[in-house]
Scaffold this motif. Structure first.
Motif, mmCIF file in Angstrom:
data_model
loop_
_atom_site.group_PDB
_atom_site.id
_atom_site.type_symbol
_atom_site.label_atom_id
_atom_site.label_comp_id
_atom_site.label_asym_id
_atom_site.label_seq_id
_atom_site.Cartn_x
_atom_site.Cartn_y
_atom_site.Cartn_z
ATOM 1 N N THR A 1 -47.897 79.767 -59.227
ATOM 2 C CA THR A 1 -47.031 78.594 -59.251
ATOM 3 C C THR A 1 -45.765 78.889 -58.460
ATOM 4 O O THR A 1 -45.398 80.048 -58.253
ATOM 5 C CB THR A 1 -46.679 78.209 -60.701
ATOM 6 N N GLN A 2 -45.112 77.840 -58.010
ATOM 7 C CA GLN A 2 -43.861 78.006 -57.269
ATOM 8 C C GLN A 2 -42.642 77.931 -58.175
ATOM 9 O O GLN A 2 -41.602 78.494 -57.888
ATOM 10 C CB GLN A 2 -43.762 76.935 -56.177
ATOM 11 N N ASP A 3 -42.770 77.205 -59.272
ATOM 12 C CA ASP A 3 -41.618 77.016 -60.158
ATOM 13 C C ASP A 3 -42.056 77.257 -61.610
ATOM 14 O O ASP A 3 -42.282 76.326 -62.356
ATOM 15 C CB ASP A 3 -41.009 75.620 -60.008
ATOM 16 N N GLY A 4 -42.202 78.520 -61.968
ATOM 17 C CA GLY A 4 -42.682 78.874 -63.304
ATOM 18 C C GLY A 4 -41.800 78.318 -64.406
ATOM 19 O O GLY A 4 -40.576 78.434 -64.351
ATOM 20 N N GLN A 5 -42.402 77.699 -65.405
ATOM 21 C CA GLN A 5 -41.673 77.179 -66.555
ATOM 22 C C GLN A 5 -41.852 78.134 -67.730
ATOM 23 O O GLN A 5 -42.961 78.605 -67.992
ATOM 24 C CB GLN A 5 -42.195 75.795 -66.919
ATOM 25 N N LEU B 1 -54.268 83.690 -43.471
ATOM 26 C CA LEU B 1 -52.923 83.462 -42.950
ATOM 27 C C LEU B 1 -52.113 84.742 -43.073
ATOM 28 O O LEU B 1 -51.798 85.181 -44.175
ATOM 29 C CB LEU B 1 -52.253 82.311 -43.706
ATOM 30 N N LYS B 2 -51.784 85.340 -41.961
ATOM 31 C CA LYS B 2 -51.073 86.611 -41.968
ATOM 32 C C LYS B 2 -49.733 86.464 -42.682
ATOM 33 O O LYS B 2 -48.972 85.544 -42.430
ATOM 34 C CB LYS B 2 -50.846 87.085 -40.535
ATOM 35 N N GLY B 3 -49.464 87.381 -43.583
ATOM 36 C CA GLY B 3 -48.197 87.377 -44.300
ATOM 37 C C GLY B 3 -48.173 86.474 -45.514
ATOM 38 O O GLY B 3 -47.195 86.450 -46.251
ATOM 39 N N ARG B 4 -49.253 85.721 -45.735
ATOM 40 C CA ARG B 4 -49.303 84.826 -46.883
ATOM 41 C C ARG B 4 -50.040 85.493 -48.045
ATOM 42 O O ARG B 4 -50.932 86.317 -47.862
ATOM 43 C CB ARG B 4 -50.023 83.522 -46.526
ATOM 44 N N ILE B 5 -49.681 85.115 -49.250
ATOM 45 C CA ILE B 5 -50.300 85.680 -50.449
ATOM 46 C C ILE B 5 -51.658 85.029 -50.680
ATOM 47 O O ILE B 5 -51.780 83.799 -50.635
ATOM 48 C CB ILE B 5 -49.398 85.471 -51.674
ATOM 49 N N PHE C 1 -44.914 87.090 -63.741
ATOM 50 C CA PHE C 1 -44.867 88.002 -62.609
ATOM 51 C C PHE C 1 -44.386 87.271 -61.362
ATOM 52 O O PHE C 1 -44.627 86.077 -61.196
ATOM 53 C CB PHE C 1 -46.251 88.602 -62.349
ATOM 54 N N LYS C 2 -43.712 88.001 -60.506
ATOM 55 C CA LYS C 2 -43.270 87.487 -59.207
ATOM 56 C C LYS C 2 -43.944 88.325 -58.125
ATOM 57 O O LYS C 2 -43.840 89.550 -58.124
ATOM 58 C CB LYS C 2 -41.754 87.588 -59.082
ATOM 59 N N VAL C 3 -44.665 87.648 -57.247
ATOM 60 C CA VAL C 3 -45.428 88.326 -56.194
ATOM 61 C C VAL C 3 -44.811 87.981 -54.841
ATOM 62 O O VAL C 3 -44.576 86.802 -54.540
ATOM 63 C CB VAL C 3 -46.909 87.895 -56.235
ATOM 64 N N VAL C 4 -44.554 89.019 -54.013
ATOM 65 C CA VAL C 4 -43.829 88.839 -52.751
ATOM 66 C C VAL C 4 -44.616 89.451 -51.596
ATOM 67 O O VAL C 4 -45.102 90.590 -51.693
ATOM 68 C CB VAL C 4 -42.442 89.492 -52.828
ATOM 69 N N SER C 5 -44.765 88.697 -50.516
ATOM 70 C CA SER C 5 -45.339 89.228 -49.277
ATOM 71 C C SER C 5 -44.347 89.002 -48.151
ATOM 72 O O SER C 5 -43.236 88.497 -48.370
ATOM 73 C CB SER C 5 -46.676 88.551 -48.964
ATOM 74 N N ASP D 1 -44.044 85.082 -47.939
ATOM 75 C CA ASP D 1 -44.446 84.243 -49.057
ATOM 76 C C ASP D 1 -43.946 84.819 -50.376
ATOM 77 O O ASP D 1 -43.802 86.034 -50.527
ATOM 78 C CB ASP D 1 -45.979 84.145 -49.089
ATOM 79 N N VAL D 2 -43.698 83.915 -51.334
ATOM 80 C CA VAL D 2 -43.318 84.300 -52.691
ATOM 81 C C VAL D 2 -43.986 83.331 -53.653
ATOM 82 O O VAL D 2 -44.008 82.120 -53.404
ATOM 83 C CB VAL D 2 -41.783 84.238 -52.902
#
Length: 321
Positions: A103-107, A5-9, A86-90, A93-94
């Protein structure tokens, strides 16, 4: 490892850990500089951030190989514990990355953790460990078995299980199979032959449950796992919902003769483990207890024994309140 998927992590390629390849040094002391590393799929993301206490700092792409890019950031630790992820950004996508992975919502409870000055003992690094849930391992001494109707736990009398192969039911915490430290002692040569270097015991301190994670007395080993030198007293009724008549349990779990004998037995048990070149790790469970705990005594166990000061649940004048 290209992302379809283009642009996806590419989440499958993300990786970091608390090991020496991704944290250098792995176990730093206070005031040490620490290099942290995060891996991504090659050319797959635009930015990687180090996140500590909601503050974000962009990491530097330090090197690449055929499959992956490696981002790095150096921090200096003080004396306080450090929690980070860590926060990964493309492009489109994040995602966050912590000890559980992407994960989407890190605790915060799943953040990577640095405790300056903490060092794992050398003998534990790479050791083969054997974890034992004591009640379900081997019944070496039937005289210390929990008896049916010995006391009430979570609203109903406990039960002794005689069919060892019985399949555990939901909320099976009040059913006891009779496994004990004598049973483990009897199997030490077998365990040693497996190549075990350390025996990890689920909790063995005094506790009313079969798993013993709701500790009753942190200062003594449970006589139901070791020795009951002085026995007697009544059982509760089949329909009982409290421990007012649990005289036998009071004697067994809070009687000083039984506690002293149990501690002495445990010391001998550990000596036998050490003779075979193995070590013992205890699960302490020091961050929570249960209503049976002697400093609370909500069940009245120690109130009935007469040998202990009032618990915090029983009296506001208790030294433990």
């Amino acid at each position: 490892m290209e992302d379809n998927l283009k642009g996806r992590i590419n989440r499958d390629a993300l990786f970091s850990s608390e090991t020496e390849d991704y944290r250098m040094p792995m176990e730093p002391d206070a005031d040490d500089d620490v290099l942290l590393r995060m891996r991504t799929a090659k050319g797959n993301v635009d930015h990687v951030y180090y996140v500590e206490d909601k503050a974000e700092v962009e990491m530097t792409k330090a090197k690449s190989d055929e499959l992956f890019d490696y981002y790095e950031y150096e921090i200096t630790v003080g004396t306080d514990q450090v929690l980070y992820h860590f926060k990964v950004v493309s492009e489109q996508d994040v995602c966050l990355y912590n000890r559980l992975g992407p994960t989407q919502d890190g605790q915060p409870c799943f953040d990577f953790k640095i405790t300056p000055g903490f060092h794992t003992p050398e003998w534990a690094k790479g050791a083969v460990m054997y974890q034992i849930f004591v009640d379900r391992f081997c019944n070496g001494d039937e005289s210390n078995d929990v008896e049916s109707y010995e006391y009430v736990y979570i609203g109903r009398p406990v039960q002794r299980v005689t069919e060892w192969d019985r399949y555990p039911a939901a909320m099976d915490v009040g059913y006891f199979y009779g496994g004990d430290l004598q049973g483990i002692w009897d199997k030490l040569d077998y365990i040693k032959k497996l190549g075990v270097e350390a025996i990890y015991l689920n909790p063995v301190f005094v506790s009313p449950s079969n798993h013993k994670y709701d500790c009753q007395d942190y200062e003594h080993i449970d006589p139901h796992f070791t020795r009951i030198e002085k026995d007697g007293g009544g059982l509760v009724r089949p329909d009982a919902t409290d421990n007012k008549e649990a005289d036998r349990y009071v004697q067994r779990s809070a009687g000083k003769e039984n506690l002293e004998a149990s501690d002495a037995f445990f010391a001998r048990f550990v000596e036998e483990v050490h003779k075979r070149g193995m070590r013992v790790i205890l699960d302490g469970v020091f961050n929570h207890c249960g209503s049976f705990n002697k400093w609370l005594d909500a069940e009245g166990i120690y109130e009935h024994s007469g040998d202990y000061e009032a618990g915090a649940y029983e009296s506001k004048s208790s030294p433990y309140h």
